[in-house]
Design a protein around this motif. Structure first.
Motif, PDB file in Angstrom:
ATOM      1  N   GLY A   9      48.032  35.120  36.240  1.00 14.88           N
ATOM      2  CA  GLY A   9      47.921  34.057  35.236  1.00 14.88           C
ATOM      3  C   GLY A   9      47.687  32.705  35.885  1.00 14.88           C
ATOM      4  N   ILE A  10      48.358  32.464  37.012  1.00  9.36           N
ATOM      5  CA  ILE A  10      48.147  31.215  37.745  1.00  9.36           C
ATOM      6  C   ILE A  10      46.717  31.159  38.278  1.00  9.36           C
ATOM      7  N   ALA A  11      46.223  32.269  38.801  1.00 12.43           N
ATOM      8  CA  ALA A  11      44.849  32.321  39.331  1.00 12.43           C
ATOM      9  C   ALA A  11      43.817  32.074  38.230  1.00 12.43           C
ATOM     10  N   VAL A  12      44.061  32.629  37.059  1.00 11.65           N
ATOM     11  CA  VAL A  12      43.141  32.410  35.937  1.00 11.65           C
ATOM     12  C   VAL A  12      43.168  30.942  35.515  1.00 11.65           C
ATOM     13  N   GLY A  13      44.346  30.332  35.500  1.00 14.08           N
ATOM     14  CA  GLY A  13      44.438  28.910  35.171  1.00 14.08           C
ATOM     15  C   GLY A  13      43.699  28.050  36.179  1.00 14.08           C
ATOM     16  N   LEU A  14      43.838  28.376  37.454  1.00 16.92           N
ATOM     17  CA  LEU A  14      43.120  27.645  38.499  1.00 16.92           C
ATOM     18  C   LEU A  14      41.611  27.819  38.337  1.00 16.92           C
ATOM     19  N   ALA A  15      41.188  29.042  38.082  1.00 20.87           N
ATOM     20  CA  ALA A  15      39.752  29.297  37.882  1.00 20.87           C
ATOM     21  C   ALA A  15      39.242  28.536  36.660  1.00 20.87           C
ATOM     22  N   PHE A  16      40.062  28.456  35.624  1.00 23.68           N
ATOM     23  CA  PHE A  16      39.647  27.718  34.425  1.00 23.68           C
ATOM     24  C   PHE A  16      39.485  26.233  34.719  1.00 23.68           C
ATOM     25  N   ASP A  17      40.408  25.654  35.483  1.00 17.36           N
ATOM     26  CA  ASP A  17      40.281  24.237  35.832  1.00 17.36           C
ATOM     27  C   ASP A  17      39.027  23.984  36.663  1.00 17.36           C
ATOM     28  N   VAL A  18      38.759  24.857  37.622  1.00 16.88           N
ATOM     29  CA  VAL A  18      37.545  24.705  38.438  1.00 16.88           C
ATOM     30  C   VAL A  18      36.313  24.799  37.555  1.00 16.88           C
ATOM     31  N   TYR A  19      36.277  25.785  36.669  1.00 14.31           N
ATOM     32  CA  TYR A  19      35.136  25.960  35.775  1.00 14.31           C
ATOM     33  C   TYR A  19      34.976  24.758  34.842  1.00 14.31           C
ATOM     34  N   GLY A  36      28.063  30.189  30.794  1.00 14.46           N
ATOM     35  CA  GLY A  36      29.172  29.875  31.694  1.00 14.46           C
ATOM     36  C   GLY A  36      30.490  30.413  31.165  1.00 14.46           C
ATOM     37  N   ASP A  37      30.715  30.248  29.852  1.00  9.71           N
ATOM     38  CA  ASP A  37      31.934  30.791  29.242  1.00  9.71           C
ATOM     39  C   ASP A  37      31.973  32.307  29.354  1.00  9.71           C
ATOM     40  N   LEU A  38      30.833  32.919  29.150  1.00 11.42           N
ATOM     41  CA  LEU A  38      30.754  34.374  29.273  1.00 11.42           C
ATOM     42  C   LEU A  38      31.061  34.819  30.701  1.00 11.42           C
ATOM     43  N   LEU A  39      30.476  34.141  31.665  1.00 11.86           N
ATOM     44  CA  LEU A  39      30.721  34.463  33.072  1.00 11.86           C
ATOM     45  C   LEU A  39      32.176  34.201  33.446  1.00 11.86           C
ATOM     46  N   PHE A  40      32.747  33.104  32.944  1.00  6.66           N
ATOM     47  CA  PHE A  40      34.151  32.821  33.226  1.00  6.66           C
ATOM     48  C   PHE A  40      35.051  33.887  32.626  1.00  6.66           C
ATOM     49  N   SER A  41      34.763  34.310  31.402  1.00 12.41           N
ATOM     50  CA  SER A  41      35.588  35.339  30.763  1.00 12.41           C
ATOM     51  C   SER A  41      35.561  36.641  31.553  1.00 12.41           C
ATOM     52  N   MET A  42      34.375  37.000  32.024  1.00  8.57           N
ATOM     53  CA  MET A  42      34.284  38.225  32.822  1.00  8.57           C
ATOM     54  C   MET A  42      35.020  38.058  34.148  1.00  8.57           C
ATOM     55  N   SER A  43      34.904  36.897  34.771  1.00  9.40           N
ATOM     56  CA  SER A  43      35.600  36.653  36.040  1.00  9.40           C
ATOM     57  C   SER A  43      37.110  36.657  35.850  1.00  9.40           C
ATOM     58  N   ALA A  44      37.582  36.015  34.788  1.00 12.66           N
ATOM     59  CA  ALA A  44      39.021  35.994  34.516  1.00 12.66           C
ATOM     60  C   ALA A  44      39.541  37.399  34.249  1.00 12.66           C
ATOM     61  N   SER A  45      38.754  38.193  33.533  1.00 19.17           N
ATOM     62  CA  SER A  45      39.153  39.582  33.276  1.00 19.17           C
ATOM     63  C   SER A  45      39.244  40.371  34.582  1.00 19.17           C
ATOM     64  N   ILE A  47      39.830  39.144  37.564  1.00 19.00           N
ATOM     65  CA  ILE A  47      41.002  38.672  38.308  1.00 19.00           C
ATOM     66  C   ILE A  47      42.254  39.365  37.793  1.00 19.00           C
ATOM     67  N   MET A  48      42.417  39.388  36.478  1.00 17.34           N
ATOM     68  CA  MET A  48      43.615  40.014  35.900  1.00 17.34           C
ATOM     69  C   MET A  48      43.645  41.518  36.185  1.00 17.34           C
ATOM     70  N   ILE A  49      42.506  42.166  36.066  1.00 18.72           N
ATOM     71  CA  ILE A  49      42.471  43.612  36.317  1.00 18.72           C
ATOM     72  C   ILE A  49      42.848  43.903  37.762  1.00 18.72           C
ATOM     73  N   LEU A  50      42.305  43.123  38.703  1.00 20.01           N
ATOM     74  CA  LEU A  50      42.639  43.352  40.110  1.00 20.01           C
ATOM     75  C   LEU A  50      44.132  43.178  40.377  1.00 20.01           C
ATOM     76  N   PHE A  51      44.717  42.137  39.809  1.00 18.28           N
ATOM     77  CA  PHE A  51      46.149  41.918  40.006  1.00 18.28           C
ATOM     78  C   PHE A  51      46.982  42.993  39.319  1.00 18.28           C
ATOM     79  N   VAL A  52      46.590  43.415  38.109  1.00 21.87           N
ATOM     80  CA  VAL A  52      47.363  44.433  37.388  1.00 21.87           C
ATOM     81  C   VAL A  52      47.228  45.794  38.068  1.00 21.87           C
ATOM     82  N   VAL A  53      46.053  46.096  38.606  1.00 23.45           N
ATOM     83  CA  VAL A  53      45.889  47.348  39.363  1.00 23.45           C
ATOM     84  C   VAL A  53      46.805  47.338  40.579  1.00 23.45           C
TER      85      VAL A  53
END
Length: 151
Positions: A9-19, A36-45, A47-53
């Motif tokens: 969640g912290i990583a997604v927040g950081l990525a959102f601020d950068v974006y 850009g929003d589409l690309l960010f959504s896929m990137s955030a997903s 990130i979360m999938i990698l951390f949850v895995v």
């Protein structure tokens, strides 16, 4: 295990601020913002999938969503403002460096252009004079040939 999900969640927040700062600095239009929003959504997903895995082998439970939300809220509450200042500062520094590089490149090209104009002005003047001389000679020959045909 739960810590890794909070970090996502912290990583997604950081990525959102950068974006968000990139989008603000580049002043994108509606179409680029959409992509850009589409690309960010896929990137955030991703990130979360990698951390949850990594944390629990992609077992999606309610606490996973709560942990991601908690990480995002922690980031937004504690780190977002200072991180945005740092990111904006980095972009300003990069923009200055880019501007200086462009200025130096254009300076070199202007200097080479001025040098070539100075060096080539003499041969160009001579060629222009010779071309005009040749034109006048051909013009004189043409007139003399047409005069003799009339007589």
């Amino acid at each position: 295990m739960l810590f890794k999900i909070i970090v996502s969640g912290i990583a997604v927040g950081l990525a959102f601020d950068v974006y968000r700062i990139i989008r603000w600095k580049l002043q994108t239009g509606k179409v680029l913002t959409f992509f850009g929003d589409l690309l960010f959504s896929m990137s955030a997903s991703m990130i979360m999938i990698l951390f949850v895995v990594e944390a629990n082998h992609l077992e999606l439970r309610f606490y996973v969503f709560l942990a991601v939300l908690a990480g995002l809220l922690i980031y937004l509450g504690l780190f977002s403002k200072p991180i945005k200042k740092v990111i904006t500062g980095v972009f300003n520094i990069l923009n200055r460096i880019y501007t200086q590089i462009i200025w130096m490149i254009s300076f070199v090209f202007r200097a080479v252009k001025s040098l070539l104009e100075g060096v080539m002005s003499v041969p160009f003047s001579i060629l222009r004079w010779l071309a005009l001389l040749l034109f006048r000679i051909v013009e004189a020959i043409y007139r003399s040939v047409h005069r003799t045909k009339r007589l």
